[in-house]
Design a protein around this motif. Structure first.
Motif, PDB file in Angstrom:
ATOM      1  N   HIS A  78       0.795  -1.229   0.000  1.00  0.00           N
ATOM      2  CA  HIS A  78       0.000   0.000   0.000  1.00  0.00           C
ATOM      3  C   HIS A  78       0.826   1.277   0.000  1.00  0.00           C
ATOM      4  CE1 HIS A  78      -3.776   2.034   0.258  1.00  0.00           C
ATOM      5  NE2 HIS A  78      -3.445   2.680   1.353  1.00  0.00           N
ATOM      6  N   GLY A  79       2.030   1.236   0.551  1.00  0.00           N
ATOM      7  CA  GLY A  79       2.861   2.437   0.551  1.00  0.00           C
ATOM      8  C   GLY A  79       2.849   3.220   1.835  1.00  0.00           C
ATOM      9  N   ASP A  80       2.246   2.678   2.906  1.00  0.00           N
ATOM     10  CA  ASP A  80       2.304   3.315   4.224  1.00  0.00           C
ATOM     11  C   ASP A  80       3.383   2.635   5.062  1.00  0.00           C
ATOM     12  OD1 ASP A  80       0.381   5.256   3.901  1.00  0.00           O
ATOM     13  OD2 ASP A  80      -1.253   4.036   4.673  1.00  0.00           O
ATOM     14  N   TYR A  81       4.028   3.411   5.903  1.00  0.00           N
ATOM     15  CA  TYR A  81       5.079   2.941   6.800  1.00  0.00           C
ATOM     16  C   TYR A  81       4.477   2.921   8.202  1.00  0.00           C
ATOM     17  CZ  TYR A  81       9.926   2.725   8.590  1.00  0.00           C
ATOM     18  OH  TYR A  81      11.105   2.355   9.186  1.00  0.00           O
ATOM     19  N   LEU A  82       4.430   1.754   8.840  1.00  0.00           N
ATOM     20  CA  LEU A  82       3.675   1.634  10.080  1.00  0.00           C
ATOM     21  C   LEU A  82       4.253   0.574  10.988  1.00  0.00           C
ATOM     22  CD1 LEU A  82       0.311  -0.331   9.548  1.00  0.00           C
ATOM     23  CD2 LEU A  82       2.361  -0.636   8.156  1.00  0.00           C
ATOM     24  N   SER A  83       3.660   0.465  12.177  1.00  0.00           N
ATOM     25  CA  SER A  83       3.995  -0.594  13.128  1.00  0.00           C
ATOM     26  C   SER A  83       2.709  -1.035  13.817  1.00  0.00           C
ATOM     27  CB  SER A  83       5.018  -0.110  14.158  1.00  0.00           C
ATOM     28  OG  SER A  83       4.537   1.021  14.863  1.00  0.00           O
ATOM     29  N   ARG A  84       2.727  -2.273  14.295  1.00  0.00           N
ATOM     30  CA  ARG A  84       1.582  -2.838  15.007  1.00  0.00           C
ATOM     31  C   ARG A  84       1.909  -2.892  16.487  1.00  0.00           C
ATOM     32  NH1 ARG A  84      -0.533  -7.911  16.674  1.00  0.00           N
ATOM     33  NH2 ARG A  84      -2.754  -8.192  16.174  1.00  0.00           N
ATOM     34  N   THR A  85       0.954  -2.541  17.329  1.00  0.00           N
ATOM     35  CA  THR A  85       1.182  -2.573  18.770  1.00  0.00           C
ATOM     36  C   THR A  85       0.829  -3.952  19.325  1.00  0.00           C
ATOM     37  OG1 THR A  85      -1.052  -1.924  19.458  1.00  0.00           O
ATOM     38  CG2 THR A  85       0.468  -0.146  18.832  1.00  0.00           C
ATOM     39  N   ASP A 137       7.210   6.093   0.719  1.00  0.00           N
ATOM     40  CA  ASP A 137       8.024   6.745  -0.305  1.00  0.00           C
ATOM     41  C   ASP A 137       8.570   8.088   0.160  1.00  0.00           C
ATOM     42  OD1 ASP A 137       5.694   8.228  -0.397  1.00  0.00           O
ATOM     43  OD2 ASP A 137       5.188   7.704  -2.458  1.00  0.00           O
ATOM     44  N   ALA A 138       8.103   8.559   1.334  1.00  0.00           N
ATOM     45  CA  ALA A 138       8.626   9.804   1.903  1.00  0.00           C
ATOM     46  C   ALA A 138       9.480   9.543   3.145  1.00  0.00           C
ATOM     47  CB  ALA A 138       7.487  10.745   2.261  1.00  0.00           C
ATOM     48  N   VAL A 139       9.721   8.262   3.454  1.00  0.00           N
ATOM     49  CA  VAL A 139      10.527   7.926   4.622  1.00  0.00           C
ATOM     50  C   VAL A 139      11.930   8.497   4.470  1.00  0.00           C
ATOM     51  CG1 VAL A 139      11.700   5.979   5.740  1.00  0.00           C
ATOM     52  CG2 VAL A 139       9.243   5.895   5.363  1.00  0.00           C
ATOM     53  N   LEU A 140      12.447   9.061   5.547  1.00  0.00           N
ATOM     54  CA  LEU A 140      13.797   9.614   5.558  1.00  0.00           C
ATOM     55  C   LEU A 140      14.791   8.502   5.864  1.00  0.00           C
ATOM     56  CD1 LEU A 140      12.882  12.722   7.755  1.00  0.00           C
ATOM     57  CD2 LEU A 140      12.795  12.535   5.266  1.00  0.00           C
ATOM     58  N   ASN A 141      16.015   8.667   5.388  1.00  0.00           N
ATOM     59  CA  ASN A 141      16.988   7.583   5.546  1.00  0.00           C
ATOM     60  C   ASN A 141      18.373   8.111   5.917  1.00  0.00           C
ATOM     61  OD1 ASN A 141      17.571   4.848   5.540  1.00  0.00           O
ATOM     62  ND2 ASN A 141      18.215   4.846   3.393  1.00  0.00           N
ATOM     63  N   PRO A 142      18.480   8.963   6.952  1.00  0.00           N
ATOM     64  CA  PRO A 142      19.811   9.473   7.326  1.00  0.00           C
ATOM     65  C   PRO A 142      20.663   8.366   7.940  1.00  0.00           C
ATOM     66  CG  PRO A 142      18.179  10.138   8.939  1.00  0.00           C
ATOM     67  CD  PRO A 142      17.420   9.477   7.826  1.00  0.00           C
ATOM     68  N   GLY A 168      21.298   5.567   6.842  1.00  0.00           N
ATOM     69  CA  GLY A 168      20.754   4.236   6.626  1.00  0.00           C
ATOM     70  C   GLY A 168      19.655   3.845   7.590  1.00  0.00           C
ATOM     71  N   VAL A 169      19.215   4.771   8.464  1.00  0.00           N
ATOM     72  CA  VAL A 169      18.147   4.489   9.422  1.00  0.00           C
ATOM     73  C   VAL A 169      16.840   5.068   8.886  1.00  0.00           C
ATOM     74  CG1 VAL A 169      17.320   4.841  11.767  1.00  0.00           C
ATOM     75  CG2 VAL A 169      19.765   4.511  11.350  1.00  0.00           C
ATOM     76  N   ARG A 170      15.801   4.230   8.749  1.00  0.00           N
ATOM     77  CA  ARG A 170      14.527   4.683   8.192  1.00  0.00           C
ATOM     78  C   ARG A 170      13.708   5.410   9.259  1.00  0.00           C
ATOM     79  NH1 ARG A 170      11.262   0.446   4.880  1.00  0.00           N
ATOM     80  NH2 ARG A 170      10.734   2.267   3.625  1.00  0.00           N
ATOM     81  N   ILE A 171      13.243   6.609   8.894  1.00  0.00           N
ATOM     82  CA  ILE A 171      12.479   7.448   9.822  1.00  0.00           C
ATOM     83  C   ILE A 171      11.205   7.905   9.126  1.00  0.00           C
ATOM     84  CG2 ILE A 171      12.445   9.652  11.054  1.00  0.00           C
ATOM     85  CD1 ILE A 171      15.476   9.378  11.368  1.00  0.00           C
ATOM     86  N   HIS A 189      16.249  11.707  14.366  1.00  0.00           N
ATOM     87  CA  HIS A 189      15.098  12.460  13.876  1.00  0.00           C
ATOM     88  C   HIS A 189      15.347  13.965  13.850  1.00  0.00           C
ATOM     89  CE1 HIS A 189      13.167   8.648  14.950  1.00  0.00           C
ATOM     90  NE2 HIS A 189      12.091   9.015  14.271  1.00  0.00           N
ATOM     91  N   VAL A 190      16.313  14.438  14.581  1.00  0.00           N
ATOM     92  CA  VAL A 190      16.523  15.878  14.736  1.00  0.00           C
ATOM     93  C   VAL A 190      16.984  16.479  13.410  1.00  0.00           C
ATOM     94  CG1 VAL A 190      17.816  17.666  15.937  1.00  0.00           C
ATOM     95  CG2 VAL A 190      17.061  15.616  17.175  1.00  0.00           C
TER      96      VAL A 190
END
Length: 653
Positions: free
Chosen positions: A505-512, A524-529, A531-534, A597-598
């Motif tokens: 689907h293209g969403d970046y998520l987690s399950r609790t 597709d907008a995830v940041l990767n500074p 090599g860490v996906r944010i 994240h900063v």
């Protein structure tokens, strides 16, 4: 997780939900027992045929032929088929009520109010359907709407659907190029337009732009004009439009209402992707799949029922309009609103909710955040005793917005942050009316939707870890395909290329651990500074807690062989983006996320670009920053805002 829920439904409320009624019906008919929602959900995806059959019975899906089988090849994507032996009509299900109860209540920002009963709605649909029939519209023909959120828009759609036609709409704030990029691909035979619309105190013209559109849209044989901003449309204004006729004069009064029953997967809607990175995809949705998905979400996940008054703030260019209109199938009254949600002041929608006794109020996460920033507290000025559910979608709802809802709107309501999209004209993640609500957490995967979280290698990740939203089993509202995509190669590439045979689907998520979900942004907008996906949503949640910041967009900038995080902020008037404010923003992000994240850069801009449905366009901003083109700026509500990101000297060091 030990925190207390923000809302806990009473035992009486749990027992009265339609979800409970459905569960009891399934248990009685099939000899099954379900101890909780998790067990019901597990059965709904493991026994696809059984679940969709039971839902069709519960929702009174009717037509010619047989409900058996409900699903052919549910493990096959694409390729599964639902109710292949059933012929239905979408409009027939939405117009099964014919009494004097209100079907549509229309309100606009100028205070205009109109009502149509179910009987009146059916009569108007019959009249317009006759006009379409006389214009040569039949099964498979396309009818388009360039319309505000009016009763006439609903009538035109239902009339089209009653004949087996295909409906597609854009809101009138789309530019000429945006309309042509959409309608130009699907070649409508008849086009409905209003003479104009009202927004934020201004009267906007639609007939001038429509005349320009028609010069490049030769397929249109007839234009039907709704006199909205004026009581009548002068003949000289109709003259430039092809075979134009007033809505009031179209069709024949007293025409009989009839419905053409067609295959369950006969095309119903063409919806459009946002299209900021190219020409919009024309997504074709089927009548049966749309109907089944919507009645499931309405009845079981929103607890919508006869006598409810359902409102969703939307335009006709967003899939939530299609979702809203399907509420007629449940016998509800739809409250339609047209205009700005902040004109003449931030309380306009809440006064309407009070006056119209709205029971289910739907909006976007963006609106709730803006309402809080504006300092408006609905509970202090509006009495909302009828309101029992608040729905939010469009983007992830920040934890602070949960606090705002329960503190400043109403403490006793079901807050459901839901997520899906135009691609499926429905939801993957939904509310569960009989379950508690926890701060910042979407409640559960929808029944019948086998949602999973995958890593890049295509393996399911443990609870708490982030990954890609996928669906591993077919569901009825998967698109039939893309318009003009002969052979389906573009369709397969869009959803099934990343993980073959599985919907991506293209969403970046987690399950609790509770079975809820946190969405961290578009993948597709995830940041990767480093090599860490944010996920960008993780940053937005923290930035939005600062009162000085009205809006923001975050991107990854290619920098010295890596990626650095850049945050653009729109500040309150008179606030400077000085070192002190930047330090507070960085401290807020660092304290609640991680040092990764900063942002390396924080830059103030006058405006943040968003789509017409209110979504942030990180990819468009990233393209501008990197000197790459944005191919379809007409998909944006404020395309001029992109210029604030071009050639910024702050990004050169």
């Amino acid at each position: 997780m030990t925190e207390s829920p923000l809302w806990q439904p009473s035992a009486e409320r749990v027992a009265s939900t339609q979800l409970r009624q459905f569960t009891e019906c399934v248990a009685a008919r099939r000899g099954l027992r379900f101890g909780n929602y998790t067990e019901l959900h597990r059965w709904s995806v493991e026994d696809s045929d059984g679940f969709w059959t039971e839902l069709a019975h519960f929702a009174d899906i009717r037509g010619d032929g047989s409900l058996a089988p409900a699903v052919l090849h549910p493990e096959k994507m694409p390729g599964a088929r639902f109710f292949p032996n059933l012929r239905i009509n979408f409009a027939e299900h939405l117009l099964h009520c014919r009494d004097e109860r209100e079907a549509l209540v229309f309100v606009n920002e100028r205070g205009t109010r109109r009502c149509l009963s179910y009987r009146q709605l059916a009569s108007e649909v019959a009249r317009i359907a006759q006009g379409l029939r006389d214009a040569g519209v039949g099964p498979g023909d396309v009818v388009a709407g360039f319309m505000p959120n009016l009763p006439e828009t609903v009538i035109a759609m239902l009339a089209t659907a009653s004949l087996g036609g295909i409906w597609s709409s854009c809101s009138p704030d789309f530019g000429i190029a945006g309309v042509l990029d959409r309608f130009g691909q699907i070649a409508p035979k008849v086009l409905f337009t209003a003479d104009g619309y009202f927004y934020a105190g201004k009267t906007m013209d639609s007939l001038g732009p429509m005349a320009d559109v028609l010069r490049q849209l030769p397929s249109v044989q007839c234009v039907v004009v709704v006199p909205y901003v004026a009581p009548g449309v002068p003949a000289d204004r109709l003259a430039p439009l092809r075979n134009a006729v007033s809505f009031d004069q179209f069709g024949r009064a007293g025409a009989a209402l009839s419905f053409t029953r067609l295959a369950f997967d006969h095309p119903l809607y063409v919806l459009y992707s946002s299209g900021t990175t190219g020409v919009p995809k024309c997504i074709v949705h089927g009548a049966g799949g749309t109907l089944l998905q919507h009645v499931k979400e309405h009845l079981l996940h929103a607890d919508l029922r006869r006598g409810d008054r359902l409102f969703y703030f939307t335009t006709c260019g967003w899939m939530m309009w299609n979702w809203l209109v399907s509420g007629l199938a449940s016998g509800a009254t739809l409250v339609l609103y047209d205009g700005s949600p902040f004109h003449p002041d931030p309380g306009v929608l809440w006064r309407m909710a009070e006056q119209e006794r709205v029971t289910i109020f739907g909006t976007s996460a963006r609106y709730l955040a803006s309402l809080e920033k504006a300092g408006f507290k609905p509970r202090e000025s509006c009495a909302l005793p009828a309101l029992r559910t608040l729905l939010s979608t469009g983007s992830p709802l920040a934890p602070e917005s949960y606090d705002f809802v329960y503190r400043d709107i109403k403490s006793d309501l079901h807050l459901a942050s839901i997520s899906g999209g135009t691609d499926i004209v429905g939801c993957f993640i939904v509310g569960v009316p009989g379950q508690p609500v926890y701060r910042g957490e979407m409640q559960a995967a929808a029944l019948g939707m086998q949602v999973a979280v995958f890593d890049d290698a295509g393996h399911a990740v443990p609870d708490g870890e982030k990954g890609e939203l996928v669906c591993t089993r077919a569901f009825p509202s998967m698109p039939l395909g893309f318009w003009g995509d002969t052979g389906g190669s573009r369709y397969r590439a869009a959803y099934f290329e990343r993980f073959p045979g599985i919907w991506h689907h293209g969403d970046y998520l987690s399950r609790t651990a509770r079975g809820g979900y946190l969405i961290h942004g578009r993948s597709d907008a995830v940041l990767n500074p480093g090599g860490v996906r944010i996920g960008t949503a993780e940053i937005y949640r923290q930035v939005e807690t600062l009162p000085e910041v009205l809006d923001s967009v975050c991107i990854g900038q290619d920098w010295q062989g890596d990626v650095r995080v850049v945050l653009f902020v729109r500040l309150r008037e008179g606030i400077a983006c000085d070192e002190a404010l930047q330090r507070r923003i960085r401290d807020a992000i660092r304290a609640r996320t991680t040092p990764r994240h900063v942002p390396a850069k924080i830059i103030a801009v006058p405006d943040i670009p968003r789509t017409l449905s209110g979504k942030i366009v990180e990819l468009a901003v990233r393209n501008i920053v990197h000197g790459q083109p944005v191919k379809n700026v007409d998909a944006l509500a404020n395309p001029a805002a992109l210029e604030h990101f071009r050639n910024r000297r702050e990004l050169a060091d």
